[in-house]
Every structure is written in structure tokens, then in C-alpha cells.
Design a protein around this motif. Structure first.
Motif, short mmCIF file in Angstrom:
data_model
loop_
_atom_site.label_atom_id
_atom_site.label_comp_id
_atom_site.label_asym_id
_atom_site.label_seq_id
_atom_site.Cartn_x
_atom_site.Cartn_y
_atom_site.Cartn_z
N ASN A 107 41.57 21.37 0.51
CA ASN A 107 41.79 20.81 -0.80
C ASN A 107 40.69 21.75 -2.04
N LEU A 108 40.19 22.71 -1.36
CA LEU A 108 39.45 23.55 -2.49
C LEU A 108 40.18 24.71 -2.98
N VAL A 109 41.50 24.72 -2.27
CA VAL A 109 42.17 25.84 -2.77
C VAL A 109 42.79 25.89 -4.51
N PRO A 110 43.11 24.66 -4.91
CA PRO A 110 43.15 24.64 -6.41
C PRO A 110 41.93 25.03 -7.21
N VAL A 111 40.71 25.08 -6.76
CA VAL A 111 39.48 25.50 -7.54
C VAL A 111 40.02 26.93 -7.80
N TYR A 112 40.26 27.85 -6.68
CA TYR A 112 40.88 29.33 -7.13
C TYR A 112 41.70 29.11 -7.92
N VAL A 153 46.52 4.20 -6.73
CA VAL A 153 45.02 4.41 -6.91
C VAL A 153 44.89 5.74 -7.23
N LEU A 154 45.31 6.94 -6.77
CA LEU A 154 44.82 8.12 -6.90
C LEU A 154 45.60 8.71 -8.37
N HIS A 155 46.79 8.59 -8.53
CA HIS A 155 47.45 9.28 -9.58
C HIS A 155 47.43 8.49 -10.95
N PHE A 156 47.04 7.33 -10.88
CA PHE A 156 46.87 6.65 -12.05
C PHE A 156 45.47 7.31 -12.70
N ALA A 157 44.51 7.39 -11.86
CA ALA A 157 43.31 7.86 -12.17
C ALA A 157 43.23 9.34 -12.69
N ILE A 158 43.90 10.15 -11.85
CA ILE A 158 44.09 11.68 -12.27
C ILE A 158 45.04 11.72 -13.56
N ILE A 159 46.21 10.93 -13.51
CA ILE A 159 46.81 11.09 -14.97
C ILE A 159 45.87 10.68 -16.06
N GLY A 160 45.21 9.61 -15.93
CA GLY A 160 44.21 9.32 -17.19
C GLY A 160 43.03 10.41 -17.56
N GLY A 161 42.69 11.01 -16.38
CA GLY A 161 41.64 11.89 -16.85
C GLY A 161 42.38 12.99 -17.13
N GLY A 179 35.32 22.53 -16.76
CA GLY A 179 34.51 21.40 -15.97
C GLY A 179 35.48 20.25 -15.87
N GLY A 180 36.50 20.00 -16.74
CA GLY A 180 37.19 18.67 -16.57
C GLY A 180 38.36 18.87 -15.48
N LEU A 181 38.73 20.02 -15.18
CA LEU A 181 39.68 20.59 -14.23
C LEU A 181 39.05 20.56 -12.80
N LEU A 182 37.65 20.84 -12.78
CA LEU A 182 37.14 20.79 -11.61
C LEU A 182 36.81 19.10 -11.18
N LEU A 183 36.64 18.55 -12.13
CA LEU A 183 36.43 17.17 -12.03
C LEU A 183 37.50 16.44 -11.43
N LEU A 184 38.79 16.76 -11.93
CA LEU A 184 39.94 16.42 -11.26
C LEU A 184 40.21 16.63 -9.95
N ILE A 185 39.56 17.61 -9.46
CA ILE A 185 39.84 18.23 -7.94
C ILE A 185 39.12 17.49 -7.51
N ALA A 186 37.62 17.24 -7.86
CA ALA A 186 36.60 16.46 -6.98
C ALA A 186 37.07 15.18 -6.83
N LEU A 187 37.64 14.38 -7.81
CA LEU A 187 38.10 12.96 -7.83
C LEU A 187 39.14 13.07 -6.76
N LYS A 188 40.07 14.06 -6.47
CA LYS A 188 41.21 14.06 -5.29
C LYS A 188 40.40 14.13 -4.14
N ASN A 200 38.57 10.99 -3.05
CA ASN A 200 39.63 9.87 -2.66
C ASN A 200 40.21 10.28 -1.32
N ASP A 201 40.44 11.59 -0.82
CA ASP A 201 40.86 12.06 0.38
C ASP A 201 39.68 11.57 1.64
N ILE A 202 38.67 11.97 1.05
CA ILE A 202 37.40 11.68 2.19
C ILE A 202 37.29 10.07 2.40
N TYR A 203 37.64 9.35 1.27
CA TYR A 203 37.36 8.09 1.59
C TYR A 203 38.62 7.47 2.45
N GLN A 204 39.83 7.89 1.96
CA GLN A 204 41.06 7.48 2.93
C GLN A 204 40.75 8.02 4.48
#
Length: 219
Positions: free
Chosen positions: A20-25, A164-172, A184-193, A196-200
Motif C-alpha cells: 500500500n506504500l507504492v502510491p507514496v512513490y 466506508v472508505l471511498h466516501f472518506a477518500i472522496i471527501g478528503g 501532506g494532504g495526499l499522504l494523508l489520503l494514503i494513510a487513511l487507506k 482502513n485496510d489494517i482495520y479490516q
């Protein structure tokens, strides 16, 4: 001495985070914006849908009479989930796309996806997210077989994730796009994703443990 089961769980969790960290690159080296991340996570919905179909049809059948009970729901899921994702994807392109060319391609969704993946350099991230879903599916096979999971639970799971996930991501995404997509905002979106995956993942592991304990107590 290390518990083998604990070691396997750690490997799964580490794989989840790393893939999931690939998008950071992508954010730092390919200049990804909110549209790229949101569209990528929408594509992951399609990947999850494909694995859901596999989960519906690929499991140990006890007899031939069980086949229609899985094939028909698979067709129904494919049509309904496909339409749902199509509408969702069109919304994302319409409101987040930085390129007017994408909005003119709604008539050929396959070409549109191919075009965006190529131009926005999403290929490696798609491979990484597919790899994670494959790992998660293999874990699910190992833990659930030969116990049959209810069809309605399998079919509803991807929808719950989107809501659960996409409404939060789209809002962000709307928020950070309005701020000119700060890193910083983009990294926050990745962290949110990832969160959520860890929680699931943890939630599923608890369910698996409870199921295994129940089976052990019944023996």
C-alpha cells in the motif's frame, strides 16, 4: 519460541503495508495528485470485485447441485457491482479529472481506464494492490475452506468497503484539491487507506480466530 501462526500474520500485515506504500512513490516521483490516488483506489474496487467472483465460484463443492447456487449469484454480482462501479468511476473522472480528454471518453470505459493508467503511470501501483488482494485471498482460502461462507456476506463485503472508505477518500480529495493538492494532504489520503485496510485485516483475523475456536470447542 516464535508462534508460526503469529509469524504468518506478521508477514501478511507487513505485505499489506508495504504494497500500500507504492502510491507514496507516485506522489513524490510521478507527481500524482488527488485524482490519481482516488482513481487508483477505484481501480482496486474492480480488483476486489474480481476476487469476490473467484470467492463465489472457486471452493470445494460437495455435489453438482451446489453449482447453480454459486454461478447465478456470481452473474448477478458481476452485473450489479459492475454498474455500481461504473457510476462511481464516472463520478470520480467528472469531478476530479485534470484532463478534459478523460471526460470525453465515457463512451468507451475500457479505453478510458487504459488511457488513464498509461498517462498517469498507475501500472506498478495496480500490480502492488492486486498482489495484496491475492495474498489476502489466499489467506481467506486457507482459513475458510472447507467451511462455506454465506453467499450474501461475500457479495455485500465490497459494497461495505466502498461506502466506508471511498466516501472518506472522496471527501478528503475535494478538500485537498481545493488546496492545490499539497503533498501532506495526499499522504494523508494514503494513510487513511492503509489504516482502513489494517482495520479490516484485524477485524477479519478476529472473525477467523472466533470461527476456529468455535470449531475446536465443538470437537
Amino acid at each position: 519460541m516464535t508462534n508460526p501462526a503469529t509469524g504468518k500474520k506478521f508477514v501478511f500485515l507487513a505485505s499489506l503495508i508495504l504494497l500500500n506504500l507504492v502510491p507514496v512513490y507516485g506522489v513524490f516521483y510521478w507527481g500524482w495528485k488527488s485524482f490519481d490516488l482516488i482513481f487508483l483506489y477505484w481501480l482496486e474496487n474492480l480488483i476486489i470485485g474480481a476476487f469476490t467472483i473467484l470467492k463465489l465460484v472457486v471452493y470445494p463443492y460437495q455435489n453438482l447441485s451446489q453449482i447453480p447456487g454459486r454461478i447465478f449469484p456470481s452473474i448477478l454480482f458481476t452485473v450489479h457491482y459492475g454498474i455500481f462501479c461504473l457510476a462511481h468511476g464516472c463520478f470520480i473522472v467528472l469531478f476530479f479529472s485534470p484532463n478534459e480528454q478523460y471526460r470525453s471518453q465515457f463512451g468507451d470505459i475500457t479505453h478510458l481506464i487504459t488511457l488513464i493508467v498509461a498517462q498517469r503511470q498507475l501500472g506498478w501501483a495496480i500490480i502492488a494492490l492486486t498482489a495484496y488482494q491475492l495474498i489476502d485471498w489466499l489467506r481467506d482460502i486457507k482459513s475458510n475452506w472447507p467451511n462455506e461462507e454465506k453467499v450474501e456476506n461475500i457479495m455485500s463485503a465490497p459494497y461495505k468497503r466502498i461506502i466506508v472508505l471511498h466516501f472518506a477518500i472522496i471527501g478528503g480529495g475535494f478538500f485537498i484539491a481545493g488546496k492545490n493538492d499539497p503533498i501532506g494532504g495526499l499522504l494523508l489520503l494514503i494513510a487513511l487507506k492503509i489504516a482502513n485496510d489494517i482495520y479490516q485485516w484485524v477485524k477479519t483475523n478476529k472473525q477467523i480466530s472466533q470461527r476456529e475456536n468455535k470449531i475446536s470447542s465443538e470437537k
